[in-house]
Enzyme design. Structure first.
Site, short mmCIF file in Angstrom:
data_model
loop_
_atom_site.label_atom_id
_atom_site.label_comp_id
_atom_site.label_asym_id
_atom_site.label_seq_id
_atom_site.Cartn_x
_atom_site.Cartn_y
_atom_site.Cartn_z
N CYS B 134 31.16 81.57 -12.77
CA CYS B 134 32.17 80.62 -12.31
C CYS B 134 31.89 79.23 -12.89
O CYS B 134 31.06 78.49 -12.39
CB CYS B 134 32.16 80.58 -10.77
SG CYS B 134 33.29 79.38 -10.06
N CYS B 137 32.40 76.31 -10.64
CA CYS B 137 31.37 76.16 -9.61
C CYS B 137 30.12 75.49 -10.18
O CYS B 137 29.53 74.62 -9.56
CB CYS B 137 30.94 77.52 -9.05
SG CYS B 137 32.25 78.47 -8.33
N ASP B 138 29.71 75.93 -11.35
CA ASP B 138 28.37 75.57 -11.83
C ASP B 138 28.35 74.68 -13.06
O ASP B 138 27.30 74.20 -13.46
CB ASP B 138 27.58 76.86 -12.14
CG ASP B 138 27.52 77.78 -10.94
OD1 ASP B 138 27.52 77.27 -9.82
OD2 ASP B 138 27.49 79.01 -11.13
#
Lengths: 83, 257
Positions: B134, B137-138
């Site tokens: 993701c 997300c990261d």
């Protein structure tokens, strides 16, 4: 006992963890929970080698004893923090 | 062993919608979820195609639906289903989790999909470097650092575009290429696979692992229904998952008559 809750505003799963962490705080006022915004505290995130969020790190006497990456329900967070 | 009219496997959009409908029909219902309620959509911050909301986050939407199901009497347990089998004797089913066993008269499978994992070869190549599924997300954890995106589809292109705004260099490779030496993190976007491993000997799956069923959401086994992204279907959208939930719930209620 302390829990570091690494998160960011743009992270969807972190939003999902927010109410879980709130519930945890209410149920366990004896545990210190510190929300760490990784955009504002890059150094702390680097110090704990956070490579993916949400990331929860459990500290005992300042030392890491447990960590978990990703979303989880309250009962798993309680297990992680051993409360 | 606790007994329910219906056990639903998976607490994403399909499973929770089904739970709302089944509970409203007056049946007892347990939803089993291996990780966290909400499903795949919680990764999305801005949903703009859910009718009725100009913009809503996946987390907010799914938490509302979770509470709605809960208020209607649906129970949710966070346990991973490891086996489902027929209950010899009473015509129902036994659902085994990593912690408990539950008996029920009918089952709705709403297990969704998960990201396809990096091949063993590439994972070995990545070594101790972080692997992410993701980018949104990261990505920000690799500000100003070189990274690599694995994959050739639309998602991979989308992830690359996102990471290019953050990272110093974004390599792009396919699923069988070596991982560049300088990449500090590996972002994987090589499609999704259905979460149906434990269903393999229980209901018919297609060659890719999706549960075979038409728009009526009926599987190859009587009393077992399927809803959402783990079903063979053409459109895997939030609204079609909700639609499947309603159809599967209706079929379950009919079956229980």
């Amino acid at each position: 006992m302390e829990v570091l809750d690494f998160y960011a505003d743009w992270c969807g799963p972190c939003q999902m963890m927010k109410p879980v962490v709130e519930e945890f705080k209410e149920a366990h006022p004896e545990v210190k929970v510190r929300a760490v915004n990784i955009d504002e505290e890059e150094e702390l995130a680097a110090e704990y080698r956070v490579s993916s969020i949400p990331c929860l790190v459990v500290l005992k006497d300042g030392k890491e004893v447990n960590r978990s990456v990703g979303v989880m329900p309250l009962k798993k967070l309680e297990k992680l923090a051993e409360v | 062993m606790k007994k329910y009219d219906v056990v639903i496997v998976g607490a994403g959009m399909a499973g929770l919608t089904a739970a709302i409908y089944v509970a409203r029909a007056g049946k007892s219902v347990l939803v089993l979820e291996g990780t966290m309620h909400g499903g795949q959509i919680i990764n999305t911050i801005k949903i703009q195609n859910w009718p009725g909301d100009f913009e809503v986050s996946g987390a907010d939407l799914m938490n509302k639906i979770y509470h709605q199901a809960n208020n209607l009497g649906a129970e949710v347990e966070y346990e991973e289903v490891v086996k489902i089998s027929e209950n010899r004797g009473d015509g129902g089913f036994v659902v085994e989790t990593n912690e408990n066993e539950y008996a029920c008269r009918a089952v709705i499978l709403a297990t969704g999909t998960e990201p396809r994992r990096l091949s063993e070869k590439q994972a070995a190549d990545a070594g101790s470097r972080p692997i992410s599924y993701c980018a949104t997300c990261d990505g920000a954890l690799y500000k100003g650092k070189p990274v690599v995106v694995v994959g050739s589809g639309n998602t991979a292109k989308h992830e690359m575009k996102y990471l290019e705004g953050i990272c110093s260099k974004v390599h792009h490779i396919h699923h069988d290429d070596p991982i560049p030496a300088d990449a500090e993190a590996v972002f994987v976007a090589i499609g999704r696979v259905p979460n149906t491993k434990v269903l393999k000997d229980f209901v018919e799956l297609d060659k890719d692992g999706y549960v075979v069923a038409g728009e009526d959401c009926k599987t190859s086994r009587s009393g077992v229904f399927v809803a959402g992204d783990c079903r063979t279907k053409s459109a895997r959208q939030l609204v079609t998952a909700a639609g499947d939930g309603a159809i599967a719930a209706g079929a379950v209620v009919e079956y229980l008559k």
